[in-house]
Enzyme design. Structure first.
Site, PDB file in Angstrom:
ATOM      1  N   LYS A   1       4.506  -9.915  -5.962  1.00  0.00           N
ATOM      2  CA  LYS A   1       5.261  -8.680  -6.270  1.00  0.00           C
ATOM      3  C   LYS A   1       6.628  -8.658  -6.815  1.00  0.00           C
ATOM      4  O   LYS A   1       7.107  -9.744  -6.433  1.00  0.00           O
ATOM      5  CB  LYS A   1       4.970  -7.669  -5.049  1.00  0.00           C
ATOM      6  CG  LYS A   1       3.827  -7.229  -4.736  1.00  0.00           C
ATOM      7  CD  LYS A   1       3.744  -6.004  -3.731  1.00  0.00           C
ATOM      8  CE  LYS A   1       2.349  -5.705  -3.710  1.00  0.00           C
ATOM      9  NZ  LYS A   1       1.947  -4.673  -2.421  1.00  0.00           N
TER      10      LYS A   1
ATOM     11  N   ARG B   1      -3.318 -10.202   1.964  1.00  0.00           N
ATOM     12  CA  ARG B   1      -3.856  -9.628   0.523  1.00  0.00           C
ATOM     13  C   ARG B   1      -3.194 -10.640  -0.439  1.00  0.00           C
ATOM     14  O   ARG B   1      -1.943 -10.363  -0.888  1.00  0.00           O
ATOM     15  CB  ARG B   1      -3.678  -8.271   0.306  1.00  0.00           C
ATOM     16  CG  ARG B   1      -4.431  -7.679  -0.885  1.00  0.00           C
ATOM     17  CD  ARG B   1      -4.124  -6.119  -0.624  1.00  0.00           C
ATOM     18  NE  ARG B   1      -4.721  -5.673  -2.031  1.00  0.00           N
ATOM     19  CZ  ARG B   1      -4.531  -5.783  -3.358  1.00  0.00           C
ATOM     20  NH1 ARG B   1      -3.114  -6.454  -3.615  1.00  0.00           N
ATOM     21  NH2 ARG B   1      -5.089  -5.173  -4.387  1.00  0.00           N
TER      22      ARG B   1
HETATM   23  N1  HH2 Z   1      -0.855  -3.797  -3.112  1.00  0.00           N
HETATM   24  C1  HH2 Z   1      -1.397  -3.493  -4.390  1.00  0.00           C
HETATM   25  C2  HH2 Z   1      -2.629  -2.903  -4.331  1.00  0.00           C
HETATM   26  N2  HH2 Z   1      -3.346  -2.592  -3.422  1.00  0.00           N
HETATM   27  N3  HH2 Z   1      -3.319  -2.438  -1.031  1.00  0.00           N
HETATM   28  C3  HH2 Z   1      -2.672  -2.651   0.314  1.00  0.00           C
HETATM   29  N4  HH2 Z   1      -3.372  -2.100   1.303  1.00  0.00           N
HETATM   30  N5  HH2 Z   1      -1.632  -3.313   0.344  1.00  0.00           N
HETATM   31  C4  HH2 Z   1      -0.794  -3.685  -0.802  1.00  0.00           C
HETATM   32  O1  HH2 Z   1       0.233  -4.245  -0.604  1.00  0.00           O
HETATM   33  C5  HH2 Z   1      -1.610  -3.420  -2.049  1.00  0.00           C
HETATM   34  C6  HH2 Z   1      -2.880  -2.791  -2.163  1.00  0.00           C
HETATM   35  C7  HH2 Z   1      -0.646  -3.893  -5.582  1.00  0.00           C
HETATM   36  O2  HH2 Z   1      -1.308  -5.293  -6.225  1.00  0.00           O
HETATM   37  P1  HH2 Z   1      -2.349  -5.400  -7.145  1.00  0.00           P
HETATM   38  O3  HH2 Z   1      -3.847  -4.948  -6.824  1.00  0.00           O
HETATM   39  O4  HH2 Z   1      -2.448  -7.058  -7.348  1.00  0.00           O
HETATM   40  O5  HH2 Z   1      -1.887  -4.937  -8.426  1.00  0.00           O
HETATM   41  P2  HH2 Z   1      -1.882  -3.298  -9.149  1.00  0.00           P
HETATM   42  O6  HH2 Z   1      -2.182  -2.205  -8.216  1.00  0.00           O
HETATM   43  O7  HH2 Z   1      -1.471  -3.201 -10.444  1.00  0.00           O
HETATM   44  O8  HH2 Z   1      -3.639  -3.615  -9.605  1.00  0.00           O
END
Ligand code: HH2
Length: 261
Positions: free
Chosen positions: A203, A237
């Site tokens: 992040k 995660r």
């Molecule tokens: N962070 C992201 C997405 N979903 N869910 C939970 N429970 N906690 C988190 O910290 C979280 C989440 C963001 O990461 P990523 O899926 O890699 O990115 P994007 O939202 O751009 O797909």
């Protein structure tokens, strides 16, 4: 928890696994690296992201879910939308991961009658606008109070306590300082009686701290993950399962040092 983003625009791996076959291959790679759980997401929630219509989100997600449901690893689905939640549960998802903490109309009802796990996450605002000068008095106390309230609402809706996971929502309506305070104070969130999920992998806060872009944040991500586990996180995660498992293996060996010859 290994992250599988079936999206063109996720902040780190957008477009790398956007079609069904590459998403399934990526998921199988993460299982091979030792993921205990996979989180499938078909809509980016990165700061500034625009919502995707639910049918488009479902069309990205469901073929991947179907292909993986015999994989032997529980499947979580990362979605804000009740219609996608219901479709995912019908196709065998074990967990709904809602960064909106089941506050959308119909979301609580979509999951309450199932026996799935739910992840309730703290977010200030919505992805499109959440990074526009977020403010808190005491970020740790406010996040803790919010999660306590949402867990209570879930219990009141008939979701049993052992189905509930909570998440402080790193990066969701928080500055770098807020995220670092939350990480340091994570123990007080973990003291609530629910398992805590933490998502810090690659992040932008880690980019601010290190001066590195998303592709160069592996070491910072592993460090942050370990700091979270030290403070009581139950689920991490991550995009990088093999490296995370190695770090956790060192920690486990340290904790068991007295019983190793
Ligand atoms: N962070 C992201 C997405 N979903 N869910 C939970 N429970 N906690 C988190 O910290 C979280 C989440 C963001 O990461 P990523 O899926 O890699 O990115 P994007 O939202 O751009 O797909």
């Amino acid at each position: 928890m290994g992250v599988v983003n079936i999206t063109p625009d996720s902040f780190y791996d957008g477009g790398r696994h956007a079609d069904t076959s590459s998403a399934v291959a990526h998921a199988e790679r993460l299982i091979g690296e030792g993921a205990d759980l996979l989180d499938l997401g078909a809509e980016s929630t990165r700061p500034g992201a625009s919502p995707v219509p639910w049918r488009e989100e479902a069309a990205r997600l469901l073929p991947v879910l179907r292909a993986l449901r015999e994989s032997g690893v529980p499947l979580s689905v990362d979605t804000l939308k009740p219609a996608v939640m219901r479709a995912a549960l019908d196709e065998g998802a074990s967990m709904i991961n809602d960064v909106g903490a089941l506050m959308a109309e119909g979301a609580m009802q979509a999951v309450a009658g199932d026996d799935c796990a739910v992840c309730l996450m703290h977010m200030r605002g919505e992805p499109r606008t959440m990074q526009e000068s977020p403010r808190y008095g005491d970020v740790v106390a406010e996040v803790r109070d919010f999660l306590t309230g949402r867990a209570r609402a879930a219990r009141d809706a008939g979701i049993e306590a052992d189905r509930i996971v909570i998440d402080p929502g790193f990066g969701f309506g928080k500055t770098v300082a807020h995220n670092m305070r939350l990480l340091n104070g994570l123990r007080s969130v973990c003291d609530l009686d629910y398992p805590v999920l933490v998502g810090l992998s690659r992040k932008s806060s880690l980019g601010s701290v290190t001066g590195r872009g998303p592709d160069e944040r592996l070491a910072a991500s592993v460090a942050a993950m370990l700091l979270a586990v030290e403070r009581g996180a139950a689920i991490v995660r991550v995009h990088d399962v093999a490296e995370t498992r190695d770090a956790l293996a060192v920690r486990a060996a340290m904790l068991q040092a007295d019983s190793i010859e």
